[in-house]
Design a protein around this motif. Sequence first.
Motif, PDB file in Angstrom:
ATOM      1  N   PRO B 138     104.091  58.572  32.882  1.00 48.28           N
ATOM      2  CA  PRO B 138     103.056  59.273  33.639  1.00 48.28           C
ATOM      3  C   PRO B 138     103.487  60.687  34.057  1.00 48.28           C
ATOM      4  O   PRO B 138     102.701  61.636  33.967  1.00 48.28           O
ATOM      5  CB  PRO B 138     102.847  58.373  34.868  1.00 48.28           C
ATOM      6  CG  PRO B 138     103.236  57.014  34.398  1.00 48.28           C
ATOM      7  CD  PRO B 138     104.369  57.242  33.438  1.00 48.28           C
ATOM      8  N   GLY B 142     101.536  64.034  32.890  1.00 47.68           N
ATOM      9  CA  GLY B 142     100.742  64.632  33.963  1.00 47.68           C
ATOM     10  C   GLY B 142      99.599  63.730  34.381  1.00 47.68           C
ATOM     11  O   GLY B 142      98.524  64.195  34.736  1.00 47.68           O
ATOM     12  N   LEU B 143      99.827  62.431  34.335  1.00 43.20           N
ATOM     13  CA  LEU B 143      98.766  61.462  34.651  1.00 43.20           C
ATOM     14  C   LEU B 143      99.134  60.635  35.890  1.00 43.20           C
ATOM     15  O   LEU B 143      99.934  59.696  35.800  1.00 43.20           O
ATOM     16  CB  LEU B 143      98.543  60.524  33.464  1.00 43.20           C
ATOM     17  CG  LEU B 143      97.401  59.511  33.627  1.00 43.20           C
ATOM     18  CD1 LEU B 143      96.044  60.210  33.640  1.00 43.20           C
ATOM     19  CD2 LEU B 143      97.438  58.461  32.523  1.00 43.20           C
ATOM     20  N   PRO B 144      98.554  60.971  37.059  1.00 41.75           N
ATOM     21  CA  PRO B 144      98.807  60.163  38.254  1.00 41.75           C
ATOM     22  C   PRO B 144      98.311  58.739  38.025  1.00 41.75           C
ATOM     23  O   PRO B 144      97.248  58.538  37.439  1.00 41.75           O
ATOM     24  CB  PRO B 144      97.967  60.844  39.338  1.00 41.75           C
ATOM     25  CG  PRO B 144      97.702  62.228  38.825  1.00 41.75           C
ATOM     26  CD  PRO B 144      97.628  62.098  37.334  1.00 41.75           C
ATOM     27  N   MET B 145      99.073  57.752  38.478  1.00 43.23           N
ATOM     28  CA  MET B 145      98.725  56.369  38.170  1.00 43.23           C
ATOM     29  C   MET B 145      97.926  55.680  39.272  1.00 43.23           C
ATOM     30  O   MET B 145      96.939  55.022  38.980  1.00 43.23           O
ATOM     31  CB  MET B 145     100.000  55.561  37.876  1.00 43.23           C
ATOM     32  CG  MET B 145     100.677  55.970  36.561  1.00 43.23           C
ATOM     33  SD  MET B 145      99.596  55.803  35.102  1.00 43.23           S
ATOM     34  CE  MET B 145      99.525  54.018  34.924  1.00 43.23           C
ATOM     35  N   LYS B 239      92.830  61.894  37.234  1.00 40.60           N
ATOM     36  CA  LYS B 239      92.728  62.981  36.260  1.00 40.60           C
ATOM     37  C   LYS B 239      94.091  63.566  35.941  1.00 40.60           C
ATOM     38  O   LYS B 239      94.962  63.625  36.804  1.00 40.60           O
ATOM     39  CB  LYS B 239      91.862  64.112  36.835  1.00 40.60           C
ATOM     40  CG  LYS B 239      90.386  63.818  36.775  1.00 40.60           C
ATOM     41  CD  LYS B 239      89.636  65.020  37.363  1.00 40.60           C
ATOM     42  CE  LYS B 239      88.277  64.587  37.860  1.00 40.60           C
ATOM     43  NZ  LYS B 239      87.859  65.325  39.046  1.00 40.60           N
ATOM     44  N   ARG B 240      94.251  64.048  34.714  1.00 36.23           N
ATOM     45  CA  ARG B 240      95.375  64.924  34.416  1.00 36.23           C
ATOM     46  C   ARG B 240      94.947  66.328  34.858  1.00 36.23           C
ATOM     47  O   ARG B 240      93.775  66.698  34.723  1.00 36.23           O
ATOM     48  CB  ARG B 240      95.643  64.991  32.919  1.00 36.23           C
ATOM     49  CG  ARG B 240      96.055  63.685  32.320  1.00 36.23           C
ATOM     50  CD  ARG B 240      96.052  63.775  30.809  1.00 36.23           C
ATOM     51  NE  ARG B 240      97.293  64.345  30.305  1.00 36.23           N
ATOM     52  CZ  ARG B 240      97.475  64.654  29.022  1.00 36.23           C
ATOM     53  NH1 ARG B 240      96.503  64.481  28.145  1.00 36.23           N
ATOM     54  NH2 ARG B 240      98.628  65.153  28.603  1.00 36.23           N
ATOM     55  N   ALA B 241      95.867  67.093  35.379  1.00 37.02           N
ATOM     56  CA  ALA B 241      95.535  68.480  35.756  1.00 37.02           C
ATOM     57  C   ALA B 241      96.392  69.398  34.922  1.00 37.02           C
ATOM     58  O   ALA B 241      97.433  69.864  35.364  1.00 37.02           O
ATOM     59  CB  ALA B 241      95.760  68.698  37.245  1.00 37.02           C
ATOM     60  N   VAL B 242      95.994  69.591  33.684  1.00 36.87           N
ATOM     61  CA  VAL B 242      96.794  70.414  32.769  1.00 36.87           C
ATOM     62  C   VAL B 242      96.187  71.821  32.752  1.00 36.87           C
ATOM     63  O   VAL B 242      94.972  71.956  32.662  1.00 36.87           O
ATOM     64  CB  VAL B 242      96.783  69.778  31.365  1.00 36.87           C
ATOM     65  CG1 VAL B 242      97.633  70.571  30.400  1.00 36.87           C
ATOM     66  CG2 VAL B 242      97.292  68.339  31.446  1.00 36.87           C
ATOM     67  N   PRO B 243      97.022  72.865  32.897  1.00 36.77           N
ATOM     68  CA  PRO B 243      96.483  74.234  32.957  1.00 36.77           C
ATOM     69  C   PRO B 243      95.748  74.598  31.667  1.00 36.77           C
ATOM     70  O   PRO B 243      96.113  74.110  30.615  1.00 36.77           O
ATOM     71  CB  PRO B 243      97.721  75.120  33.132  1.00 36.77           C
ATOM     72  CG  PRO B 243      98.832  74.222  33.524  1.00 36.77           C
ATOM     73  CD  PRO B 243      98.490  72.856  32.976  1.00 36.77           C
TER      74      PRO B 243
END
Lengths: 243, 243
Positions: B138, B142-145, B239-243
């Motif tokens: 995770p 970048g994936l909060p579980m 959510k993933r928060a990828v720039p």
Amino acid sequence: MIDNRLNPQFYIIGVGPGDPELLTIKAVRIISSVDVITYPSTSQEKSRSRQIISKYITEHHKELAYNLPMEIDPSKAQAAYDQVSKEIITRLKEGYSVALLCEGDPFFYGSAIHLYLRIAGKFTTQVIPGITSLTASPAAAGLPMATRNEIVKILPATLDISKLETELETCEAAVIIKVGRHLEKVVHAIRNKRLREYALLVLNVSDDDQRIISFKELDRVKQHQYQPYFSMILISRHKRAVP
Amino acid sequence: MIDNRLNPQFYIIGVGPGDPELLTIKAVRIISSVDVITYPSTSQEKSRSRQIISKYITEHHKELAYNLPMEIDPSKAQAAYDQVSKEIITRLKEGYSVALLCEGDPFFYGSAIHLYLRIAGKFTTQVIPGITSLTASPAAAGLPMATRNEIVKILPATLDISKLETELETCEAAVIIKVGRHLEKVVHAIRNKRLREYALLVLNVSDDDQRIISFKELDRVKQHQYQPYFSMILISRHKRAVP
């Protein structure tokens, strides 16, 4: 220094369950290199995560302690996360690298998730996994959790007792987290499912006051003696092999 | 040295998912201090766990590489564990301290559990938790579980598809481990439960050839391209928060 300021980095760092020796090499390297260290802190108590890394703080570090309300009122928590993110973003815009400390691992039940979701889309962000109490507690208790095709469930003690019982029926192992004031309910669920002999209560794992309590012991003492916030119950069919 | 020999210590050390920087300070200290380092190794491939700690091996260390059959035939595996334990116990009886290396964390799906159960009752044993791919994946993706009262399940891909589907129905998040050659079955279960948008395939986490693949990408390529042993599927509503 100039390169750093052109490309400010945001780090979310898992600092482990308490013992400073359970920090990773990577966590120490990054903490040592950043400009700003930020961590949750309340007026009541000093920051636990800062304490874990305290020997790596030098005079070149700037510190940003922030106050978070307990999560009982979600609307207040959201406003607090907004405010803290703003402060962190200000530092990043000024060109400083920032490390956000997080007890255990950032992405498993950490409040860092809320700050991650607000900041990571805007700045280069790296999440450094940490030793979680989910693994530190079994290691400390000498209790193997799972092999082969066994299922492990992570169950918050805040769930309804009926939900807890249903989930406990269909797995070989479980970690019940956030036990605290829900201890009595969880003990009931474990009794009802006849899992007493497989269950251990672990308090303050990896700290000086760590305690590991079998359910037999728990029956002998008044339960309300054992309700610290940092407590979890492990359930596993495997044996402890204590000399 | 003499004190050490009077009270030989057995350590089981989680060395993390692959990146040597994800070793803990404690793992490095103990590895540096012991007499014997032991680890699984096959004739086909060099030991992954030895590779992770290789820069801490010095000429004073003795090494004991042992061969373990794959777990498909349990009776053969048991005999192999008996044999390896015997060899380790011989070293401990000679007065040497021994560190058994274990990828990830020792007590979550590690073969070290079988050696622990055979040795820990006889010698002073310490289990050092390691960064597990359950948290490293995770973080890398970048994936909060999970937050608050969400349930996370650890589900081996070896389970029946109906069992997988039933368990996926009653949790917010899951980590499906040991995907390897079960990828197609797991993909079916995820499709049937309409979880595609929440799922990510993570390969070789923290290694140089780490890959993170969304289900959209997976549909575009031939699935059999992506079946390495070190693969897991993460399912999370966050959510993933990828720039």
